[in-house]
Design an enzyme around this catalytic site. Structure first.
Site, mmCIF file in Angstrom:
data_model
loop_
_atom_site.group_PDB
_atom_site.id
_atom_site.type_symbol
_atom_site.label_atom_id
_atom_site.label_comp_id
_atom_site.label_asym_id
_atom_site.label_seq_id
_atom_site.Cartn_x
_atom_site.Cartn_y
_atom_site.Cartn_z
ATOM 1 N N GLN A 1 0.813 -1.210 0.000
ATOM 2 C CA GLN A 1 0.000 0.000 0.000
ATOM 3 C C GLN A 1 0.852 1.268 0.000
ATOM 4 O O GLN A 1 2.068 1.228 0.226
ATOM 5 C CB GLN A 1 -0.914 0.011 1.227
ATOM 6 C CG GLN A 1 -2.037 -1.010 1.156
ATOM 7 C CD GLN A 1 -3.027 -0.837 2.294
ATOM 8 O OE1 GLN A 1 -3.000 -1.550 3.272
ATOM 9 N NE2 GLN A 1 -3.918 0.136 2.148
ATOM 10 N N HIS A 2 0.188 2.373 -0.269
ATOM 11 C CA HIS A 2 0.684 3.740 -0.049
ATOM 12 C C HIS A 2 1.709 4.257 -1.063
ATOM 13 O O HIS A 2 1.940 5.459 -1.116
ATOM 14 C CB HIS A 2 1.319 3.888 1.338
ATOM 15 C CG HIS A 2 0.494 3.405 2.478
ATOM 16 N ND1 HIS A 2 -0.771 3.865 2.741
ATOM 17 C CD2 HIS A 2 0.775 2.483 3.445
ATOM 18 C CE1 HIS A 2 -1.242 3.259 3.821
ATOM 19 N NE2 HIS A 2 -0.330 2.413 4.260
ATOM 20 N N ASP B 1 -2.415 -4.850 0.277
ATOM 21 C CA ASP B 1 -1.946 -6.145 0.766
ATOM 22 C C ASP B 1 -2.712 -6.663 1.976
ATOM 23 O O ASP B 1 -3.065 -7.852 2.031
ATOM 24 C CB ASP B 1 -0.444 -6.109 1.043
ATOM 25 C CG ASP B 1 -0.003 -4.936 1.914
ATOM 26 O OD1 ASP B 1 -0.858 -4.181 2.413
ATOM 27 O OD2 ASP B 1 1.218 -4.780 2.096
#
Length: 468
Positions: A71-72, A225
Site C-alpha cells: 500500500q501507499h 496487501d
C-alpha cells in the site's frame, strides 16, 4: 478446471498463485525478487511480475487475474503515461516532516473525519506534499498519480491511456485523500497537500471488472496487501488478524468505518465492500530475533526457554520499542528491560519477557481496535513470528481470546486469486474456498497481571522520550 491467478507484489518480491476458481486448490506458483530500497522504478515490479508469471507456467490458460500489492506507494506519471520519478514506497520516511505539517494544518481529528486516518509518513498524501516541496519541477510534470497495484493492473491491460487507470476501495483508503465512509476522493485535502489535483484512478467496487489483458484474461480490481490477506484467509467480522512479521499488523473486517483521531487506528476499507480498521506496530518478530542474539541461541531455543519461565517472567518486563514505535507514535523511544532482580536474570526469564513484551505491544493494538467498537471473538495469528510455539501458547492469555494459527501460506496472493474467481463468477459474494488447516489455542485465564506490569513499564520509559 477453470483457473484464476492472484498476484502479491510486495516490498520484497512478487508472488503469483494460480488456483482452481471453484475450489481454490493451488495448481502452480511462481516468485521473483524486487530490488532493495525505499524508492523503486515501477518497471522493476513489471519485470518481476513477468518473471513470476513465467515461473508459474504462464497465464495463457488462466481466465482471470487480480493484483494485490504494497500500500501507499507514490507512482507519478506524465501526460503520456511515462513514470516521472522512481516510486516512493510506504517505508520511505523522508516525508515524516511533511506528515507532521499536514496533521498540524488540518488537525488530527479533522483528518480522521475526512479520510478515516491520521496520516503518517507511509501515506501517499504525505509523499505528494514532500514531492511538491522538494522536487517542484518533476511535480509540475505529474499529470496522474496512482498506487503500485493500480499501475500493474493498468500495465496488464495493455492500455497506454492513463485515464483508464483504476484502483479499489482498500488501496484508495490508504492514500490519505479518499474517504472510506463517503466512498469518494477528498480533492480538497489533496489540493491542500499537493497544490493541485492530478488525475486519479477510478475506484472500482470489490468484484468490478478492471479490464482484460490483450489475450482476453479478465482483470479484477485488485487490493491493498492487508485487505488481500483478509480475503485470502477468509476473515469475517469478529475475526482479528494479527500478522507478526518484521512489523506487526492487527486488523479486522468491520461493517462500519473507523475514524480515530489519536492516529492509533487507520480507518481503511477492505476488499469485500466493508471496512478494515488496522493498527501497525514497528516491532514484532525482530524482538524474538534480538532475544536470540542476546542469548546466543536460535529462535526454536528462545521458544523452549520462554515456556520454562513462569507467566510474567517473575516481574521482568521487556518494552519492545527497539526501532522506536509507530503505535504509540514514539519514533525516538527505545527498548528497555524493567524489573530486573537476582531471581529473574536467567535465559528463560529473558526469553519469556521478549515473547510477552512483543505480544503485549500487539495486544495494545488489539485494545485500540476494540476502542473503535470492534468485537474480537478470536485472533487469527499469521506471519513468521506465529511459527514460535511459545508465541502460540502465550497469545490467548495475553490477547484475552481464543487464537487459531493456520498453516503458512501466501495469503495476499491467495486473496487476489479469490477476488479474480469472484469477478469471473459474477456472483454477489466471493467463492467459499476451504480455509487452510489450522491449530487452535485457548487459555482458561486472561493474563491481566502481565498486561498491567507491561503498561506500567511502557509508561515509565516512554514518558522519558520525546514524542517526535
Amino acid at each position: 478446471m477453470t483457473l484464476v491467478a492472484g498476484v502479491d507484489s510486495s516490498t520484497q518480491s512478487c508472488k503469483v498463485m494460480i488456483r482452481d476458481a471453484e475450489t481454490g486448490v493451488l495448481v502452480r506458483s511462481g516468485r521473483a525478487a524486487h530490488p532493495e530500497g525505499t524508492e523503486v522504478h515501477p518497471s522493476e515490479w513489471w519485470n518481476a511480475l513477468q518473471e513470476a508469471i513465467a515461473q508459474a507456467g504462464g497465464i495463457e490458460d488462466v481466465a482471470a487475474i487480480s493484483v494485490a500489492a504494497q500500500q501507499h506507494g507514490m507512482v507519478c506519471l506524465d501526460s503520456a503515461g511515462e513514470v516521472v520519478r522512481p516510486a516512493l514506497l510506504w517505508n520511505d520516511l523522508r516525508s515524516a516532516g511533511s506528515a507532521a505539517d499536514l496533521v498540524t494544518e488540518l488537525g488530527p481529528w479533522a483528518w480522521a473525519e475526512a479520510v478515516g486516518s491520521v496520516p503518517v509518513a507511509s501515506f501517499t498524501v504525505t509523499k505528494l506534499r514532500w514531492f511538491a516541496q522538494h522536487e517542484p519541477a518533476l511535480a509540475a510534470h505529474t499529470e496522474s498519480v496512482c498506487l503500485p497495484h493500480d499501475w500493474l493492473t493498468w500495465r496488464l491491460s495493455g492500455s497506454a491511456d492513463p485515464a483508464s487507470i483504476a484502483t479499489d476501495r482498500s488501496d484508495a483508503s490508504g492514500t490519505g485523500y479518499w474517504s472510506p465512509s463517503l466512498g469518494c476522493y477528498r480533492t480538497d485535502v489533496l489540493q491542500a497537500a499537493f497544490g493541485r489535483v492530478p488525475r486519479l484512478p477510478t475506484v472500482l467496487g470489490p468484484a468490478e471488472l478492471a479490464g482484460s489483458t490483450p489475450a482476453g484474461v479478465l482483470i479484477g480490481p485488485g487490493a491493498g496487501d492487508n485487505a488481500g490477506a483478509a480475503l485470502g484467509i477468509g476473515a469475517n467480522p469478529g475475526d482479528v488478524v494479527v500478522s507478526i512479521g518484521t512489523s506487526g499488523t492487527i486488523f479486522t473486517v468491520s461493517a462500519t468505518p473507523a475514524a480515530d483521531g489519536t492516529g492509533a487506528v487507520a480507518g481503511f476499507a477492505d476488499a469485500t465492500g466493508h471496512y478494515l480498521p488496522l493498527v501497525c506496530t514497528l516491532n514484532a518478530s525482530r524482538i524474538l530475533d534480538a532475544a536470540a542474539r542476546m542469548l546466543g541461541v536460535d529462535l526454536d531455543e528462545v521458544s523452549r526457554l520462554a515456556l520454562r519461565a513462569p507467566a510474567g517472567s517473575d516481574g521482568l518486563v521487556l518494552v519492545p520499542y527497539l526501532d522506536g514505535e509507530r503505535t504509540p507514535n514514539r519514533p525516538d523511544s527505545t527498548g528497555a528491560l524493567h524489573g530486573l532482580t537476582h531471581a529473574n536474570t536467567t535465559p528463560a526469564h529473558l526469553a519469556r519477557a521478549a515473547v510477552e513484551g512483543m505480544l503485549c505491544a500487539l495486544a495494545d493494538g488489539l485494545d485500540a481496535l476494540v476502542s473503535q467498537a470492534v468485537t474480537a471473538q478470536r485472533v487469527i495469528l499469521i506471519g513468521g513470528g506465529a511459527q514460535s510455539e511459545a508465541v502460540r501458547q502465550l497469545a490467548p492469555a495475553i490477547f484475552g481470546c481464543p487464537v487459531i494459527v493456520p498453516e503458512p501460506a501466501e495469503y495476499v496472493a491467495d486473496g487476489a486469486a479469490r477476488q479474480a474467481a469472484w469477478v469471473l463468477s459474477g456472483h454477489q459474494d466471493p467463492p467459499q474456498w476451504a480455509g487452510p488447516p489450522a491449530k487452535a489455542y485457548e487459555s482458561d485465564d486472561v493474563d491481566r497481571q502481565t498486561r498491567e506490569r507491561y503498561r506500567e513499564a511502557r509508561e515509565h520509559f516512554v514518558s522519558r522520550a520525546p514524542e517526535n
